[in-house]
Each structure stands twice: as structure tokens, then as C-alpha cells.
Design a protein around this motif. Structure first.
Motif, PDB file in Angstrom:
ATOM      1  N   GLU A  82       1.153   6.506  -7.056  1.00 40.33           N
ATOM      2  CA  GLU A  82       0.064   7.151  -7.576  1.00 40.33           C
ATOM      3  C   GLU A  82       0.039   8.722  -7.185  1.00 40.33           C
ATOM      4  N   GLU A  83       0.733   9.096  -6.127  1.00 46.16           N
ATOM      5  CA  GLU A  83       1.156  10.426  -5.711  1.00 46.16           C
ATOM      6  C   GLU A  83       2.134  11.077  -6.738  1.00 46.16           C
ATOM      7  N   ASN A  84       3.056  10.234  -7.457  1.00 48.46           N
ATOM      8  CA  ASN A  84       4.027  11.042  -8.093  1.00 48.46           C
ATOM      9  C   ASN A  84       3.985  10.549  -9.548  1.00 48.46           C
ATOM     10  N   SER A  85       3.015  10.189 -10.036  1.00 45.54           N
ATOM     11  CA  SER A  85       2.900   9.747 -11.311  1.00 45.54           C
ATOM     12  C   SER A  85       1.626   9.576 -11.656  1.00 45.54           C
ATOM     13  N   ASP A  86       1.073   9.332 -12.954  1.00 50.60           N
ATOM     14  CA  ASP A  86      -0.212   9.175 -13.622  1.00 50.60           C
ATOM     15  C   ASP A  86      -0.451   7.512 -13.271  1.00 50.60           C
ATOM     16  N   ALA A 120       9.770   4.728  -4.901  1.00 50.68           N
ATOM     17  CA  ALA A 120       8.615   4.117  -4.263  1.00 50.68           C
ATOM     18  C   ALA A 120       9.007   2.983  -3.246  1.00 50.68           C
ATOM     19  N   THR A 121       9.845   2.161  -3.673  1.00 47.24           N
ATOM     20  CA  THR A 121      10.425   1.266  -2.811  1.00 47.24           C
ATOM     21  C   THR A 121      11.042   1.487  -1.565  1.00 47.24           C
ATOM     22  N   GLU A 122      11.988   2.285  -1.733  1.00 44.40           N
ATOM     23  CA  GLU A 122      12.673   2.653  -0.556  1.00 44.40           C
ATOM     24  C   GLU A 122      11.487   3.504   0.352  1.00 44.40           C
ATOM     25  N   ALA A 123      10.552   4.273  -0.117  1.00 46.44           N
ATOM     26  CA  ALA A 123       9.595   4.918   0.796  1.00 46.44           C
ATOM     27  C   ALA A 123       9.119   3.823   1.410  1.00 46.44           C
ATOM     28  N   ALA A 124       8.597   2.731   0.548  1.00 42.33           N
ATOM     29  CA  ALA A 124       7.682   1.539   1.458  1.00 42.33           C
ATOM     30  C   ALA A 124       8.686   1.030   2.453  1.00 42.33           C
ATOM     31  N   VAL A 165       0.712  -1.303  -0.096  1.00 44.28           N
ATOM     32  CA  VAL A 165       0.241   0.040  -0.061  1.00 44.28           C
ATOM     33  C   VAL A 165       0.639   1.196   0.077  1.00 44.28           C
ATOM     34  N   ALA A 166       1.886   1.139   0.707  1.00 49.35           N
ATOM     35  CA  ALA A 166       2.866   2.250   0.704  1.00 49.35           C
ATOM     36  C   ALA A 166       3.741   2.550  -0.441  1.00 49.35           C
ATOM     37  N   PHE A 167       3.843   1.623  -1.367  1.00 48.84           N
ATOM     38  CA  PHE A 167       4.490   1.557  -2.621  1.00 48.84           C
ATOM     39  C   PHE A 167       3.533   2.060  -3.669  1.00 48.84           C
ATOM     40  N   LYS A 168       2.184   1.602  -3.470  1.00 47.42           N
ATOM     41  CA  LYS A 168       1.278   1.979  -4.415  1.00 47.42           C
ATOM     42  C   LYS A 168       0.853   3.530  -4.222  1.00 47.42           C
ATOM     43  N   GLU A 169       0.779   4.068  -2.979  1.00 47.43           N
ATOM     44  CA  GLU A 169       0.517   5.664  -2.800  1.00 47.43           C
ATOM     45  C   GLU A 169       1.572   6.270  -3.385  1.00 47.43           C
ATOM     46  N   TYR A 170       3.055   6.105  -3.107  1.00 50.92           N
ATOM     47  CA  TYR A 170       3.984   6.794  -3.639  1.00 50.92           C
ATOM     48  C   TYR A 170       3.895   6.938  -5.251  1.00 50.92           C
TER      49      TYR A 170
END
Length: 339
Positions: A52-56, A259-263, A45-50
Motif C-alpha cells: 500500500e505504500e508503494n502502489s495504489d 513486499a514479500t522480502e520486506a515482510a 501486515v508488513a506485506f500489506k504495508e509495503y
């Protein structure tokens, strides 16, 4: 089981039907092995959110059972049906034998701080493993710890002798079977979907998992005696289909890495204190649960049996496994200061 298989077939059919449109709309498909709210799901979910928040781009998450068992989602990832998968070495070990290194007992430290530092700094984790995964068409994006392994049984135990005659469920992983054979038990490989019923009917008498999964899956209901043996941590890996990843632009590859690092940062915060919270929930839910924490003398009786598992790992993996194990130990020594 029939209903599950029908659901799985329908789900995969829907995936195949939508692949062309999904590629056009950059809808990426990501499957993992756990339930909603569990560690792998929180990571996804954290990966998904990053993303979707930073791309289309969008990310569709598939949880345990929606596309089959662990072997199924790996096959779908290698085939390009899924773009991302989160799978533990417990199941990847048959595909990448060297990944079984995480099941050599008493190799990893038990304290959370040291484990996390090891994953952050290890050359074996961050440089050697990506090459091994790439040989199987997989882009390894991150390995991370989920929690200390805890054994549940139909009665408390404190020594290898207590495990004689006990059928202990293991993942479909040859080295994990070797570990429980060394511990005195009879290893019984089973897919996750059969574990609860196996414990309930007495086909198996025990199993191992991190405590949050024992709570989430309700395993304490049918296997109420929890034993902390200190023998290892549950590790998992998030990866991508390599052809898919190589086909991304440099900007999108960097997006996926970021996104992986953020997750990863999010999940490290998430697992802090998670084991204690999960154990508290278990004890509140059941009066039958017992908790045994082996002391150093009791642990030593199990630790003495670890070298034969290490030898079996080298037999299975040859020179590459030996090199990986040596680097693994060097990385651990750098963290703990212990040889």
C-alpha cells in the motif's frame, strides 16, 4: 461451532459478491492461520504495508476463523477467491506430500541463527519447493520459520515411555502422526478449532506448537506442562494463486516479491527473542505451568526413533522425496558443518 460456520459462509459470500469490484480496484485478499498479532499476522501486515505504500493496490487480511480452517483457505486460494495465503506444511502436506519433510524430527538444528541461515541459503527451500507448489497452482513466495516446537502435556515427560497411552493432537499431516507414533504416543489429528476443547475435556492429553502460539491460544491453561524436546521448528509458507500471479504485470510481480522480502526481513527480526518473551508471559499468567528442557541423553532416546520417520517420508514421496531430502541434508551440512 454453528456460529463459526455461519460466519464463514457469510464471509465467503461477501468475498464472492465483491470479486469483480475488487479486481477492478486491485484489492488483494490474503488469509492466514493465526490470530491478530501472531507471527503470520505480523508478516501479513508488513506485506500489506509495503504494497500500500508503494502502489495504489490494497490488501485485505483475513485471520484465523474468519474464512474457516486451514483447509478452507487453501481451497479458496486455489479457486482464486483469495489471492494470497499463508499456510504451514502441517496442513499443506496432504496436498504436497514433500512439504512434510519439516516434520522429520531432529532434521533441523535447534539454534535460531542456524535455522535462519538455512532458510536464507537452502537450495531445497528456494529452488526445489517452488516447483512442487507450482504443480498445485500455487506461486510459492517465501518459506520462513516461526519458532521451535514445544510439546505440552497433562504431566511432565522425559522419555518415550512416558508418552505411552497419551493422545497427542497433531495437524492433519500423515508424517507428523508417524513422528508421534515413533515417540510412543497415540497421534490424534484435529483441526485447530478443536484443540483447546479437546485438551480441556481430556479427549487429547497433549499437543505441539511454537511457544508464542501456546501463549496466544491459551493452551497452557488446559495443558500446563511444557517440554522442550528439540525435535523441530514450526515452518510456514506464504504463497499466491498462480493464475493471479502470472496475470500480473512484470512491475506488479516485482512489487509482490519486494513486499514479500520486506515482510520476511521484518519477521526474522520479530521472532528474535519472541519465544523467551512468550514463555515469560505464560509463567506470569499461571502458577501451574512447569517447564522441562530435555538434556542430551533424554533427547537421544527420541532422536533414535527419527530414522523410521525418515523412512516413512521416503515411502510417501518416492524418488522426488529422496532427492529433496538429500538436498535438504546437504544444505544443512553447509550451514552447520555437521553430516
Amino acid at each position: 461451532m454453528k456460529a463459526t460456520k455461519l460466519l464463514t459462509t457469510a464471509s465467503i459470500g461477501a468475498l464472492l459478491f465483491g470479486m469483480s469490484a475488487a479486481a477492478q480496484s486491485a484489492n488483494w485478499r490474503y488469509a492466514h492461520e493465526e490470530f491478530e498479532g501472531d507471527v503470520q499476522d505480523v508478516f501479513a501486515v508488513a506485506f500489506k504495508e509495503y504494497i500500500e505504500e508503494n502502489s495504489d493496490n490494497t490488501v485485505q487480511i483475513y485471520r484465523f476463523g474468519e474464512l474457516g480452517e486451514s483447509d478452507d483457505i487453501m481451497e479458496q486460494t486455489q479457486a482464486g477467491i483469495l489471492q494470497f495465503v499463508n499456510q504451514s506444511p502441517g496442513f499443506t502436506g496432504s496436498l504436497i506430500p514433500e512439504a512434510q519433510i519439516f516434520f522429520i524430527p531432529y532434521l533441523l538444528p535447534t539454534d535460531e541463527e542456524s535455522v535462519i541461515e538455512f532458510f536464507n541459503t537452502s537450495e531445497a527451500i528456494n529452488e526445489m519447493f517452488p516447483e512442487l507448489y507450482a504443480e498445485q497452482g500455487l506461486e510459492l513466495l517465501k518459506m520462513y520459520p516461526e519458532g521451535e516446537m514445544v510439546v505440552t502435556l497433562d504431566e511432565p515427560f522425559t522419555s518415550p515411555d512416558d508418552l505411552r497411552g497419551k493422545n497427542i493432537r497433531t495437524m492433519t499431516n500423515p508424517l507428523l502422526s508417524e513422528t508421534y507414533r515413533a515417540f510412543g504416543a497415540t497421534p490424534t489429528p484435529l483441526p485447530w478449532g478443536e484443540v483447546y476443547g479437546g485438551l480441556q475435556t481430556g479427549i487429547i492429553q497433549g499437543q505441539e506448537n511454537p511457544i508464542f502460539w501456546i501463549e496466544s491460544g491459551g493452551l497452557y491453561e488446559v495443558s500446563p506442562h511444557l517440554v522442550f524436546t528439540g525435535h523441530g521448528w514450526f515452518t510456514t509458507a506464504m504463497m499466491a494463486n498462480q493464475d493471479f500471479f502470472d496475470g500480473l504485470s512484470e512491475e506488479e510481480q516485482q512489487l509482490v516479491r519486494d513486499a514479500t522480502e520486506a515482510a520476511y526481513e521484518h519477521i526474522i527480526d520479530h521472532i528474535s527473542g519472541l519465544a523467551d518473551e512468550s514463555l515469560e508471559k505464560i509463567q506470569e499468567a499461571s502458577d501451574e505451568v512447569t517447564v522441562t528442557r530435555l538434556d542430551e541423553d533424554q533427547i537421544q532416546a527420541f532422536r533414535e526413533r527419527a530414522p523410521q520417520v525418515e523412512e516413512r517420508f521416503i515411502e510417501m514421496t518416492g524418488e522426488r522425496g529422496q532427492e529433496l531430502l538429500e538436498q535438504f541434508k546437504a544444505d544443512l551440512e553447509a550451514v552447520t558443518g555437521e553430516e
